[in-house]
Design an enzyme around this catalytic site. Structure first.
Site, short mmCIF file in Angstrom:
data_model
loop_
_atom_site.label_atom_id
_atom_site.label_comp_id
_atom_site.label_asym_id
_atom_site.label_seq_id
_atom_site.Cartn_x
_atom_site.Cartn_y
_atom_site.Cartn_z
N LYS A 28 43.53 -94.64 43.96
CA LYS A 28 44.62 -95.13 44.82
C LYS A 28 45.79 -94.14 44.90
O LYS A 28 46.38 -93.97 45.97
CB LYS A 28 45.13 -96.49 44.35
CG LYS A 28 45.87 -96.47 43.03
CD LYS A 28 46.37 -97.85 42.66
CE LYS A 28 47.03 -97.86 41.30
NZ LYS A 28 48.25 -97.09 41.22
N GLN A 245 44.36 -106.85 38.40
CA GLN A 245 45.14 -106.13 37.38
C GLN A 245 46.58 -106.64 37.31
O GLN A 245 47.47 -105.93 36.85
CB GLN A 245 45.13 -104.62 37.67
CG GLN A 245 43.74 -104.01 37.51
CD GLN A 245 43.77 -102.49 37.61
OE1 GLN A 245 44.22 -101.80 36.71
NE2 GLN A 245 43.30 -101.98 38.74
#
Length: 671
Positions: A28, A245
């Protein structure tokens, strides 16, 4: 390495709102940096009109460096890459007049806020630490939910809620009088300003023509609202997040903010990054199967093109000491057999209290280790106290230093007195120290309070005058610490005599540094006290911002601190009911977040993953026999090797071999 198709799609999607669901290890950060480069070079958006926001200084620094390396510094001039709080602080500084504040405001950290709340509630709470922590947390929650004291008072129904709301009102009144802000204000004030002030809102929307937000699942209500107000009607933004997460609900994070995006931005484009470049297939399969037990707004399934990898292992110790010894023995074995560097190993635990036995076991084997999250020298309360005295000596306009020490150790100058000084400073447009010396203050305070304030002012001004003469600096500073009775006060407030001695030792170390700098030596020119204090303040900032130490050390950290990191070999220790999932989360019915925390731990591992537990564990003086964590049973058992099972398998294989040998011997005997 080329971007994969999903990453390319995320980089090129620039019109309207975009949500990039980025699984663990899916690249990411690279997508964000490539997207910034794409916006500047291909979409002709000047760097000064692009903002990228994340949660930690380290992440912001890394992102800025990677964009600089990709494009070159000349293209990134004016680019905003910062944390949410730094962005908030920037807006406040630029809009200080619109916020009705004066520049040069003080910033309170947690310790400063706690000390103020303790002083404001002395009559009611009487320094009950647990109650004060609860109050501090509640005020933070109110601010994150964008509730002002008046609204909190109106909503409070139970007596305890009403009392806390009243303390919130007192706290805010005092903060405003002292021209001070706490960390939550850095988000709350800009959000409220953009909500109510159209010209300010247009100004900042024009400034940020494109906004990128990392770790979006960790945003709270006010951060979500700040982003919504900054992107405006055009809504040209990209948020990157992973609901699996989200492990910071205790800090106000709302993973449901990902779902809210679909409601507030119906045209939202969702792009999933599902290819993991970090972990072998077995580790990833275990993580996927574990997290499937949680409900999801968006479905995603991580996959890896890496090797299958070794089975995940579960090993047990007789007790917590033996558990630690076994982990260290595994590290020693692998170091010996494969020459594996120490920094390839990470020991992850649920709570900091678990680290002690692992530190001891590593020390016994003389294995270097690094504990993430340890407190720096300058973060210690006693060092910050004396640094505040030094800062006020060299800069009487330092309002933050004045507020910290004006009643420390206690000298009868309570928060109401400081509030009156703050009101006068606001009217006269001067600092708090100057207002404390002003003749108008006498009419606003009682005789005793006024005398105590003047005594403090004289203490500082006399010490400052003596410090103008370099030969007198050492004796003046040591004399000042003695005069304020700081050593005696440490013995009163510290939990033990040993703790007080250690804290006073830190003070002497600080004063030694200062006096050495003022004296100078063969290699360094003598400095003034002002230059010495500035140097120490800079050293403090650098110690807080320094890069991760790259030395060859085993890494010890909590599961929360491990987020965003990766290691070839991971040990997840204390895999027991009551530790992970934590008992408080079990009691509160919040096992889903604990499962996400286990998922974060599992997805840190690249090559091997070992779970450990103890058959017996001491807790509050009692010996417990813990059950294995439920999460171990939720993992794919075909990919897990339980120690007992492995031993039984070895035994069965040996028996099979023996019986085969017996059959062969008998056959040979017949012939």
């Amino acid at each position: 390495m080329q971007l994969n198709p999903s990453q390319q799609e995320a980089v090129h999607a620039i019109r309207g709102p975009v949500l990039v669901l980025a699984g663990a290890g899916s690249g990411k950060t690279r997508v964000i940096t490539e997207k910034i480069a794409h916006l500047i070079t291909r979409c002709a958006i000047p760097a000064r009109h692009i903002g990228a926001v994340t949660f930690t200084n380290k992440a912001a620094r890394e992102m800025k460096e990677r964009v600089g390396q990709t494009l070159g510094r000349e293209y990134t001039r004016g680019l905003t890459v910062s944390t949410f709080h730094t962005l908030g602080l920037t807006i406040i500084r630029k809009e200080v007049k619109n916020l009705g504040m004066k520049s040069g405001f003080s910033l309170f950290d947690d310790q400063d806020s706690f000390a103020l709340l303790k002083a404001l509630t002395e009559d009611e709470i009487d320094a009950d630490k647990a109650m004060l922590k609860l109050l501090q947390s509640q005020i933070s929650n109110w601010k994150n939910a964008m509730l002002q004291p008046q609204q909190a008072l109106e909503q409070a129904k139970l007596p305890d809620e009403q009392m806390f709301a009243e303390f919130y009102r007192r706290y805010q009144q005092n903060m405003q009088a002292c021209n001070a802000l706490d960390f939550d204000d850095l988000i709350l004030l800009p959000t409220m300003l953009l909500k109510t002030n159209e010209s300010a809102r247009e100004r900042w929307q024009k400034k940020f023509q494109y906004l990128l937000v990392d770790e979006y699942q960790d945003t709270n209500t006010s951060q979500y609202e700040l982003v919504r107000l900054l992107v405006g009607k055009d809504a040209n933004f990209t948020v990157v997040g992973d609901d699996d997460q989200s492990i910071y609900s205790w800090r106000g994070a709302q993973p449901q903010n990902l779902a809210l995006l679909q409601r507030d931005f119906p045209q939202l484009q969702v792009i999933k990054l599902e290819q993991n470049y970090r972990s072998c297939k077995r580790i990833l399969k275990a993580a996927n199967i574990l997290i499937e037990n949680n409900p999801h707004v968006f479905d995603k399934k991580l996959f890896s093109e890496m090797d299958e990898g070794e089975p995940l292992r579960v090993i047990k110790g007789r007790n917590e000491e033996h558990e630690a010894d076994r982990v260290v023995a595994e590290i020693v074995r692998q170091r010996f057999l494969a020459r594996t560097p120490y920094h390839f190993f990470a020991i992850l635990y649920r709570g900091n209290h678990q680290s002690r036995v692992f530190e001891k076991a590593l020390l016994n084997q003389r294995i270097p280790y690094r504990m993430t999250g340890g407190q720096s020298f300058f973060a210690r309360a006693e060092v910050k106290d004396i640094m505040a005295y030094l800062r006020l000596l060299v800069n009487p306009s330092d309002d933050t230093a004045f507020i910290r020490i004006v009643n420390l150790p206690k000298r009868g100058i309570g928060p109401q007195t400081v509030e009156r000084i703050g009101e006068l400073a606001h009217e006269l447009h001067v600092g708090l120290y100057e207002a404390a010396q002003h003749h108008q203050l006498e009419t606003r305070l009682g005789t005793r309070e006024y005398a105590q304030v003047q005594e403090f002012v004289q203490l500082i001004s006399q010490a400052a005058r003596r410090c103008d003469h370099p030969p007198e600096v050492a004796s003046t500073l040591y004399g000042l610490v003695k005069e304020i009775g700081y050593e005696e006060w440490l013995y009163e407030v510290s939990p033990s005599q040993a703790a007080a001695e250690m804290r006073y030792k830190n003070i002497n170390e600080l004063l030694r540094w200062v006096t050495e700098m003022v004296k100078g030596d063969t290699e360094n020119e003598p400095l003034t006290l002002e230059q010495s204090v500035a140097k120490l303040c800079l050293r403090d900032m650098l110690s807080r911002n320094e890069e991760e130490d790259q030395a060859d050390q085993v890494q010890l950290m909590t599961l929360h601190a491990s987020k965003g990191l990766e290691f070839p070999h991971v040990f997840m220790v204390g895999m027991e009911e009551g530790l992970l999932p934590h008992q408080s989360s079990i009691d509160e019915g919040n096992v889903e977040e604990e499962r996400r925390l286990a998922y974060v731990g599992i997805t840190r591992a690249q090559q091997t993953l070992t779970f450990t537990m103890a058959r017996e564990r001491r807790q509050y003086g009692d010996v417990m026999k813990p059950e294995p964590s439920r999460f171990l049973f939720e993992l794919p058992q075909d990919d897990i090797e339980w120690e007992e099972q492995r031993a039984a398998n070895e035994e069965a294989k040996e028996q099979q071999r023996q019986s085969g040998m017996d059959l062969l011997r008998k056959a040979l005997e017949k012939n």
